[in-house]
Structure formats: C-alpha cells, structure tokens
Design a protein around this motif. Structure first.
Motif, PDB file in Angstrom:
ATOM      1  N   TYR A 378     -67.424  79.013   9.984  1.00  0.00           N
ATOM      2  CA  TYR A 378     -68.681  78.282   9.811  1.00  0.00           C
ATOM      3  C   TYR A 378     -69.879  79.011  10.411  1.00  0.00           C
ATOM      4  N   GLY A 379     -69.665  80.177  10.958  1.00  0.00           N
ATOM      5  CA  GLY A 379     -70.765  80.925  11.553  1.00  0.00           C
ATOM      6  C   GLY A 379     -71.275  80.342  12.847  1.00  0.00           C
ATOM      7  N   MET A 380     -70.449  79.567  13.546  1.00  0.00           N
ATOM      8  CA  MET A 380     -70.849  78.960  14.806  1.00  0.00           C
ATOM      9  C   MET A 380     -70.747  79.950  15.957  1.00  0.00           C
ATOM     10  N   ALA A 381     -71.538  79.711  16.996  1.00  0.00           N
ATOM     11  CA  ALA A 381     -71.427  80.452  18.253  1.00  0.00           C
ATOM     12  C   ALA A 381     -70.770  79.521  19.276  1.00  0.00           C
ATOM     13  N   MET A 382     -69.707  79.993  19.919  1.00  0.00           N
ATOM     14  CA  MET A 382     -68.991  79.163  20.884  1.00  0.00           C
ATOM     15  C   MET A 382     -68.780  79.911  22.189  1.00  0.00           C
ATOM     16  N   ALA A 383     -69.110  79.230  23.294  1.00  0.00           N
ATOM     17  CA  ALA A 383     -68.909  79.783  24.626  1.00  0.00           C
ATOM     18  C   ALA A 383     -67.756  79.062  25.305  1.00  0.00           C
ATOM     19  N   PHE A 384     -66.909  79.840  25.967  1.00  0.00           N
ATOM     20  CA  PHE A 384     -65.875  79.281  26.831  1.00  0.00           C
ATOM     21  C   PHE A 384     -66.431  79.204  28.248  1.00  0.00           C
ATOM     22  N   THR A 385     -66.554  77.996  28.773  1.00  0.00           N
ATOM     23  CA  THR A 385     -67.127  77.804  30.104  1.00  0.00           C
ATOM     24  C   THR A 385     -66.108  77.997  31.228  1.00  0.00           C
ATOM     25  N   GLY A 386     -64.828  77.788  30.919  1.00  0.00           N
ATOM     26  CA  GLY A 386     -63.809  77.848  31.948  1.00  0.00           C
ATOM     27  C   GLY A 386     -63.856  76.672  32.916  1.00  0.00           C
ATOM     28  N   LEU A 387     -64.639  75.625  32.577  1.00  0.00           N
ATOM     29  CA  LEU A 387     -64.843  74.496  33.484  1.00  0.00           C
ATOM     30  C   LEU A 387     -64.486  73.193  32.805  1.00  0.00           C
ATOM     31  N   ARG A 388     -63.415  72.540  33.288  1.00  0.00           N
ATOM     32  CA  ARG A 388     -63.073  71.214  32.786  1.00  0.00           C
ATOM     33  C   ARG A 388     -63.936  70.169  33.485  1.00  0.00           C
ATOM     34  N   LEU A 389     -64.310  69.132  32.746  1.00  0.00           N
ATOM     35  CA  LEU A 389     -65.245  68.131  33.274  1.00  0.00           C
ATOM     36  C   LEU A 389     -64.711  66.716  33.114  1.00  0.00           C
ATOM     37  N   PHE A 390     -63.439  66.496  33.433  1.00  0.00           N
ATOM     38  CA  PHE A 390     -62.886  65.146  33.360  1.00  0.00           C
ATOM     39  C   PHE A 390     -63.578  64.238  34.362  1.00  0.00           C
ATOM     40  N   HIS A 391     -63.774  62.994  33.956  1.00  0.00           N
ATOM     41  CA  HIS A 391     -64.420  62.003  34.823  1.00  0.00           C
ATOM     42  C   HIS A 391     -63.742  60.657  34.614  1.00  0.00           C
TER      43      HIS A 391
END
Length: 392
Positions: A378-391
């Motif tokens: 789809y031509g998307m740009a995706m970054a892997f943050t390496g940070l889970r944000l469960f709350h």
C-alpha cells in the motif's frame, strides 16, 4: 485536604468510598465546584496525565474527552478549517483560542461517545474554552487553573453543580504505583517512558518518508494509547485522534472499531451530511444521533416509518454505500498507532480502507515480515518503536 469522601465507588452499592494519599500528604487537587465521583476522578487523573504529556511533547495546548477510563477523543491546539468547524458544530462561535480548538477537536472526534464526558485540559481554562464546554453535555473538567471569567461560566453550568477540578501542575507522583484486586496488592514502576520522535527512527518499510505533520500525529497516537485501556489502536489526522479502538481482546477488532470511528468522523464532513437541514428545536445530542443513523445502514428504516419528520426539515436523500465509499476513498494521510505489535497483515488491510499512510507499532511479532510486506503493498511508511504501551 488529605482525603475526599465520595458518595460511592464505581456503583451505588460500593460504599464507603474516598480518595486519599497513602503517605498522608495533601491531595494535589481542589474541587472548585460540584461533587465529582469515583469514576469522574479516574477519568480526570488518567486524562490529566495524557494532556500534560502531550503538551510537553507537541508544544501545543492539548485536550482529551474521557469516558470510562479511556479517551473518546484527543486533540491539540491547531486551528480548524471551515469544514471541520461545521462538522464539530462550532462554526457559529467567534474565533477560538488554541485550547478551545484542542477541545473542539477532542469532542468532535466521536461526539456520541463523548456525550457526558470528563474534559481534561493541559492549560489554564480560558473563557473561549469555557464557552465551548458550556454548550456540551459533560460531567466535569480538570485543568491546572481557570480564568475568573471561565470559572464564572462553568460555575453556572448544571445550576452550580458542574464538576470543576483544579490540579497542581507541579505535582509528581511516586515512582511506584499500587492497586488492589481481590484484596491483593499489585505494585509496579510507573510508565515514565517519554514518547518523542526518537521512537520513529526505525522505519522498516520501503517508503521511509514520514513528514513532520505525520510525526506529530504518530506521537499523538502513541501518547493517547499510553492512557487507553488495552488492547488499543488509534487513528490520528491533523492533530486530532479521529478513531480510538479500546479494550478489545483481538487487535484486528481494535483496528476495525477505530477505523469505523475514523470513517464516521470523515463522513460527517461530507456534503451530504453538512447540508442536512434539521428542525429548529432539535437538541445537539439528538442531532448527533441522527447523523450517526443517517450515516449507518439502517437509515432506510427511518425513512420508511416517517421518523425523519421529527428530525429534518426536508427529507434527505439516502446516502448510498457507493457514495460513502467514494467519499471515504478521498481520505488520505492518516496516521495509525498500536499499543502492541500487529500479529497479522489484516490490520494493515483494514487501516488502508480508512486512509492510513503512516504507522507506528512496537514490532516483535513472528509475522513482522508479513506486516511489513502488507504495508509495502500500500506504499505505507511504518516505524517500529520497540515500545509496548499496555494500560490496565
């Protein structure tokens, strides 16, 4: 004030109830009006953390519309164009302050879910914002301060019973947080991880171009997710969270829920909706419900049984599925954040239907390659943050 007695807890049968500081020090809040309840304070304190952090990260006033310990909408203080102002029902107001713009965006993301919300403001509540709050149905507001004129407006709401909380902006909680479940105490370090552009450096797709505006939107999505009940996914566009999927057990269900909310946000800006002619006496909440029905698939039933006459001055044409899809296909440049990794590419397939171009997620799935490949299709740009944000 070292403690505050509450009428009851989550439900009327849960008594006694109070909030207090375990160390015996004074509470960092002052109730200026009303009598906030247990859930009000849960929303207020979660939302305050969100807008405080978002203000620090974005450098703009921030606002959140909280319901049942998750945000229904989040926005920063960027001006609204004329179309969005009409869709948010604020085009009749005089020029809004940046803080008022932030709340207009937060409230306008999902107006049905925001009905009866708790409002969280990063900055001193000004008269412009108070005037906007006055016309909406909400339970209360928390802010670091209030202009005298704004406080006068808010104190008149609900015959003087509107909940107004002032919080000390310099308050810093203890590094360890505790809660009890079934009489058992849980303890953990607070989630103090700062969310900034450093998290967006690891772009793993062929398209590596993430413009500054999208970086801001991705940061908004991640900070929003940090204070949203998990699992959660957040769609953002133009400084505004436009779709939040919270508390779902399946991540693709989060994406579908958030995507459907984002679609409704965009459909409300279509000519078919903006040109609807409502009866003069209709209330704001009834107007929002009518728009949701008009956008939905059951509007033919409303036309058939004649209920439209109590809502619209003129019987509107049916908004066909083909017309809605054509309008939605013009929505582009949307940013998407996820609080944990996407396990399958089906999340990306659904996101694409709602105009997603930029993605931020932790990565770490055994199927990361499949998710990356789907983004590339789809031509998307995706970054892997390496940070889970469960709350929770």
């Amino acid at each position: 004030m070292k403690e505050l007695q509450l009428k009851y807890g989550c439900n009327p049968n849960q008594k006694p109830s109070r909030i207090y500081m375990s160390g015996g020090e004074s509470l960092p809040i002052e109730v200026l009006s009303g009598s906030p309840g247990y859930i009000n304070f849960l929303d207020a304190f979660n939302g305050w953390q969100l807008v405080k952090e978002l203000k620090e990260a974005a450098g703009l006033p921030a606002a959140a519309s909280f319901k049942h310990v998750s945000p229904a909408g989040v926005g920063v203080g960027l001006p609204l164009d004329s179309v969005l102002a009409r869709a948010c029902w604020i085009d009749d107001l005089e020029e809004l302050s940046p803080l008022a713009c932030a709340y207009a965006r937060a409230r306008g993301a999902d107006r049905m879910s925001s009905f009866g919300d708790f409002i969280c403001l990063s900055d001193t509540c000004d008269v412009s914002t108070a005037r906007l709050i006055k016309r909406e149905v909400s339970d209360g507001v928390i802010a670091p301060g209030y202009e005298p004129g704004a406080l006068q407006i808010l104190n008149a709401k609900k015959n003087g019973k509107y909940n107004v909380i002032q919080i000390d902006p310099d308050y810093e909680p203890e590094p360890l947080e505790k809660k009890q479940v079934y009489g058992i105490t849980f303890e953990q370090g607070r989630n103090e991880q700062k969310i900034n552009e450093d998290l967006l450096k690891n772009v793993v797709t062929k398209n590596r171009d993430i413009p500054d505006s999208a970086r801001l939107d991705l940061i908004i999505s991640l900070i929003t997710l940090k204070y949203t009940q998990s699992n959660s996914v957040c769609f953002v566009k133009g400084g505004q969270a436009i779709g939040i999927g919270a508390g779902q057990q399946s991540r693709v269900h989060c994406t579908r829920l958030a995507g459907n909310k984002a679609d409704n946000w965009f459909l409300r800006q279509s000519p078919q909706v903006l040109e609807l002619s409502f009866v003069d006496e209709i209330r704001r909440a009834d107007r929002d419900n009518a728009i949701d029905t008009y956008i939905g698939e059951d509007y033919m039933d409303v036309l058939a049984d004649g209920r439209w006459e109590s809502i619209f001055k003129v019987k509107p044409d049916v908004f066909t599925q083909e017309e809605k899809r054509k309008w939605l296909d013009s929505m582009t440049g949307v940013s998407l954040g996820s609080d944990a990794f996407f396990p399958f590419g089906d999340n990306i397939d659904r996101a694409y239907k709602s105009g997603v171009k930029y993605v931020a997620q932790p990565g770490g799935s055994v199927r990361d390659d499949q998710v990356i490949e789907t983004c590339d299709q789809y031509g998307m740009a995706m970054a892997f943050t390496g940070l889970r944000l469960f709350h929770h």
